[in-house]
Design a protein around this motif. Structure first.
Motif, PDB file in Angstrom:
ATOM      1  N   VAL A  28      11.373  -6.048  14.125  1.00 28.22           N
ATOM      2  CA  VAL A  28      12.026  -5.439  15.281  1.00 28.22           C
ATOM      3  C   VAL A  28      11.636  -6.247  16.501  1.00 28.22           C
ATOM      4  N   LEU A  29      12.535  -6.319  17.453  1.00 32.58           N
ATOM      5  CA  LEU A  29      12.297  -7.042  18.694  1.00 32.58           C
ATOM      6  C   LEU A  29      12.075  -6.060  19.834  1.00 32.58           C
ATOM      7  N   TYR A  30      11.247  -6.459  20.773  1.00 29.66           N
ATOM      8  CA  TYR A  30      11.097  -5.689  22.013  1.00 29.66           C
ATOM      9  C   TYR A  30      11.216  -6.645  23.184  1.00 29.66           C
ATOM     10  N   GLY A  31      11.503  -6.108  24.356  1.00 27.75           N
ATOM     11  CA  GLY A  31      11.637  -6.958  25.536  1.00 27.75           C
ATOM     12  C   GLY A  31      12.489  -6.301  26.592  1.00 27.75           C
ATOM     13  N   MET A  32      12.818  -7.089  27.619  1.00 27.92           N
ATOM     14  CA  MET A  32      13.566  -6.578  28.761  1.00 27.92           C
ATOM     15  C   MET A  32      14.957  -7.179  28.871  1.00 27.92           C
ATOM     16  N   SER A  33      15.247  -8.234  28.125  1.00 31.40           N
ATOM     17  CA  SER A  33      16.525  -8.918  28.259  1.00 31.40           C
ATOM     18  C   SER A  33      17.646  -8.104  27.620  1.00 31.40           C
ATOM     19  N   GLU A  34      18.865  -8.400  28.006  1.00 29.97           N
ATOM     20  CA  GLU A  34      20.018  -7.643  27.523  1.00 29.97           C
ATOM     21  C   GLU A  34      20.234  -7.802  26.028  1.00 29.97           C
ATOM     22  N   ALA A  35      19.692  -8.856  25.464  1.00 28.51           N
ATOM     23  CA  ALA A  35      19.877  -9.096  24.030  1.00 28.51           C
ATOM     24  C   ALA A  35      19.016  -8.175  23.170  1.00 28.51           C
ATOM     25  N   LYS A  95       0.820  -1.210   0.000  1.00 23.37           N
ATOM     26  CA  LYS A  95       0.000   0.000   0.000  1.00 23.37           C
ATOM     27  C   LYS A  95       0.858   1.266   0.000  1.00 23.37           C
ATOM     28  N   ASP A  96       0.931   1.928  -1.113  1.00 25.96           N
ATOM     29  CA  ASP A  96       1.559   3.254  -1.205  1.00 25.96           C
ATOM     30  C   ASP A  96       2.914   3.323  -0.514  1.00 25.96           C
ATOM     31  N   GLY A  97       3.754   2.341  -0.708  1.00 20.14           N
ATOM     32  CA  GLY A  97       5.095   2.394  -0.166  1.00 20.14           C
ATOM     33  C   GLY A  97       5.214   2.018   1.292  1.00 20.14           C
ATOM     34  N   GLN A  98       4.114   1.620   1.942  1.00 18.86           N
ATOM     35  CA  GLN A  98       4.161   1.214   3.348  1.00 18.86           C
ATOM     36  C   GLN A  98       4.922  -0.102   3.480  1.00 18.86           C
ATOM     37  N   ILE A  99       6.033  -0.096   4.221  1.00 20.55           N
ATOM     38  CA  ILE A  99       6.771  -1.329   4.408  1.00 20.55           C
ATOM     39  C   ILE A  99       6.009  -2.252   5.348  1.00 20.55           C
ATOM     40  N   LYS A 100       6.297  -3.536   5.261  1.00 20.05           N
ATOM     41  CA  LYS A 100       5.689  -4.526   6.139  1.00 20.05           C
ATOM     42  C   LYS A 100       6.600  -4.713   7.346  1.00 20.05           C
ATOM     43  N   ILE A 101       6.003  -4.664   8.543  1.00 17.17           N
ATOM     44  CA  ILE A 101       6.780  -4.645   9.782  1.00 17.17           C
ATOM     45  C   ILE A 101       6.281  -5.727  10.725  1.00 17.17           C
ATOM     46  N   ALA A 102       7.188  -6.518  11.271  1.00 14.14           N
ATOM     47  CA  ALA A 102       6.870  -7.482  12.324  1.00 14.14           C
ATOM     48  C   ALA A 102       7.463  -6.977  13.631  1.00 14.14           C
ATOM     49  N   VAL A 103       6.644  -6.909  14.662  1.00 19.65           N
ATOM     50  CA  VAL A 103       7.084  -6.481  15.996  1.00 19.65           C
ATOM     51  C   VAL A 103       6.940  -7.694  16.913  1.00 19.65           C
ATOM     52  N   ILE A 104       8.065  -8.238  17.360  1.00 19.86           N
ATOM     53  CA  ILE A 104       8.088  -9.554  18.004  1.00 19.86           C
ATOM     54  C   ILE A 104       8.676  -9.452  19.410  1.00 19.86           C
ATOM     55  N   ASN A 105       8.042 -10.122  20.356  1.00 15.66           N
ATOM     56  CA  ASN A 105       8.555 -10.213  21.720  1.00 15.66           C
ATOM     57  C   ASN A 105       9.842 -11.027  21.704  1.00 15.66           C
ATOM     58  N   GLY A 106      10.974 -10.351  21.801  1.00 14.31           N
ATOM     59  CA  GLY A 106      12.258 -11.028  21.740  1.00 14.31           C
ATOM     60  C   GLY A 106      12.581 -11.842  22.966  1.00 14.31           C
ATOM     61  N   ASP A 107      11.830 -11.632  24.052  1.00 11.67           N
ATOM     62  CA  ASP A 107      12.047 -12.415  25.273  1.00 11.67           C
ATOM     63  C   ASP A 107      11.319 -13.749  25.236  1.00 11.67           C
TER      64      ASP A 107
END
Length: 495
Positions: free
Chosen positions: A275-282, A238-250
């Motif tokens: 992209v990953l989200y979470g609380m761990s150091e990684a 859609k009009d240049g909108q990239i596809k994004i996955a937001v994943i719990n990296g923990d």
């Protein structure tokens, strides 16, 4: 807008066999229930667990169905008949085509996971409302917000049916909305209820023990959630909108979903990223400080900006700290906040901070999610939808921090019939380990014996050291169980 049957069939990704006129005019929606058929509509007949929809084809035609879709060979119908291999999978695509593919006119964010779907969806929706000036919709297991009104879905546990999803999205488009958040359950994904939805952002909260009775195994359950990430890679661009996955990296299953994203069909012009989200150091850009106060939960994040150097032909990164506040409480809500923050950062970049702040602070509470009940009592009463072992653990750990000096944590809960039997034992064990007193009660036993469900829970409690009468009791009537919990509660207790 009226369509011809051929236009709907062109949306099907599976083979089909048509008997009848492909130019038949379709003037009413695609439905899966014969009682919902409107004159000029399409009735999809499928075989369910209890009834077979093919038996209701005559009644659907009497009500004015212009075409029928089913999986059995059928001859001599007075209207066109479309035979497909899987009517359940076909419904969403047909409904999307009838409504002129409404999701292609919206930026769509899908949210799946065992726990936290509704909260995360609500937080994202609130941020989007700020960012778009009120032009964001949402379909959750509780309700649908379509712009001019709120529609109760009344489900609480699963995604609405495919015809309803497409109708709600069409209403959003008609109302001038630009973004939509859809809570996608594993059952909804497995049954194709969101087929025909073109998504732009896929969000995973977590994957824990749940719904194994519906899916048969943990691997099948995880794969059902994986369908959303597969959809991300094949959805309309859609009009240049990239596809994004937001994943719990923990989450231990993070790599499974990352691999789906990495194996998405290549598209250089419109890439799929994660992209990953979470609380761990990684985890890159994780919170550097989290604190809990009476006003809510505070997160301090390290963000970055790009600065150009005056008079020079280069730029540099600049890091800065930003604090966000959510009135929601509990460590597990930190993860929900992080997911929503990551979505906003990916969609709005440097403009996201203002939107995030205002959007998070606007969500004061979520019905049935750590919801405080204040009727003037001298103890704290909390209602939560925790229906998995992990969710119960999170709620009890959070509520433990609210117990006053000398107070007790008292929990009342049940485990549903005709659902995953193993979690009955796991939830009872969790309650004995984390609460001071537990009351085991009914949670929709359906056709199972409530006494047997409670016996399983009691046996599990005893196995981890619980003593009936001292650490837990059984009260079959749910209202009575809640009453007894409140009657035994004193100042400083949390129920």
């Amino acid at each position: 807008m009226p369509k011809i049957l051929a236009e709907l069939l062109a949306a099907l990704p599976q083979p089909y066999h048509l008997t009848g006129d492909p130019n038949t005019l379709i003037t009413a929606p695609v439905v899966e229930s014969d009682v919902e058929v409107q004159s000029g509509g399409v009735f999809v007949a499928r075989k369910g667990q209890i009834v077979d929809g093919h038996e209701f084809i005559p009644r659907a035609i009497e009500r004015g169905a212009a075409a029928i879709v089913g999986e059995r060979p059928i001859d001599n119908l007075p209207v066109p008949y479309v035979q497909v291999e899987n009517p359940q999978e076909a419904t969403g695509y047909l409904a999307a085509a009838y409504h002129d593919f409404p999701s292609r006119k919206l930026v769509v964010i899908g949210v799946t996971g065992t726990d936290g779907k509704t909260t995360t969806s609500t937080l994202i929706h609130s941020i989007l409302q700020v960012a778009t000036g009120g032009k964001a919709g949402m379909i959750s297991t509780i309700a649908a917000h379509v712009g001019d009104k709120t529609v109760e879905t009344g489900l609480h546990v699963t995604t609405p049916g495919a015809p309803q999803v497409q109708s709600l999205l069409a209403q959003m488009v008609a109302n001038g909305l630009t973004h939509a958040v859809i809570e996608m359950t594993s059952i909804g994904l497995a049954q194709g209820r969101v087929n025909g939805v073109d998504i732009d952002v896929a969000v995973l909260t977590n994957v824990t023990h749940e719904h194994l009775n519906d899916h048969g195994s943990f691997e099948a359950y995880r794969a059902a959630k994986g369908r959303m990430f597969e959809m991300l890679g094949t959805s309309d661009r859609k009009d240049g909108q990239i596809k994004i996955a937001v994943i719990n990296g923990d989450d231990p299953n993070a790599d499974y979903f990352v691999n789906i994203v990495n194996n998405a069909p290549p598209d250089i012009a419109f890439p799929t990223v994660y992209v990953l989200y979470g609380m761990s150091e990684a985890i890159p850009h994780r919170p550097i400080n989290v604190r809990y106060e009476p006003s809510g939960t505070y997160l301090t994040m390290v963000n970055w900006a790009i600065d150009t150097i005056p008079g020079d032909d280069y730029w540099k990164y600049r890091e800065y700290q930003t604090e966000f506040l959510s009135p929601l409480i509990g460590q597990f809500n930190v993860m929900n906040m992080l997911a929503a923050i990551k979505v906003a950062q990916q969609l709005f970049g440097d403009f996201a901070v203002t939107y995030i702040r205002e959007g998070l602070e606007a969500v004061k509470s979520i019905p049935g999610r750590l919801e405080r009940i204040d009727e003037g009592q001298d103890f704290l009463a909390i209602v939560d939808f925790a229906h998995t072992p992990n969710a119960l653990k999170n709620v009890l750990e959070t509520c433990r921090k609210m117990v006053g000096d000398g107070g007790r944590l008292i929990v009342t809960f049940g485990s549903a019939g005709l659902r995953d039997r193993e979690k009955r034992r796991m939830m009872a064990e969790t309650a004995i380990q984390l609460a001071d007193f537990s009351i085991f009660t009914a949670e929709d036993p359906r056709t199972e014996s409530l006494d047997e469900i409670l016996q399983t829970m009691a046996d599990a409690a005893v196995a981890v050291g619980g003593v009936e009468g001292k650490d837990f009791i059984r009260v079959p009537d749910r209202g009575e169980a809640i009453y007894q919990a409140c009657q035994m509660a004193k100042k400083g207790d949390v129920v």
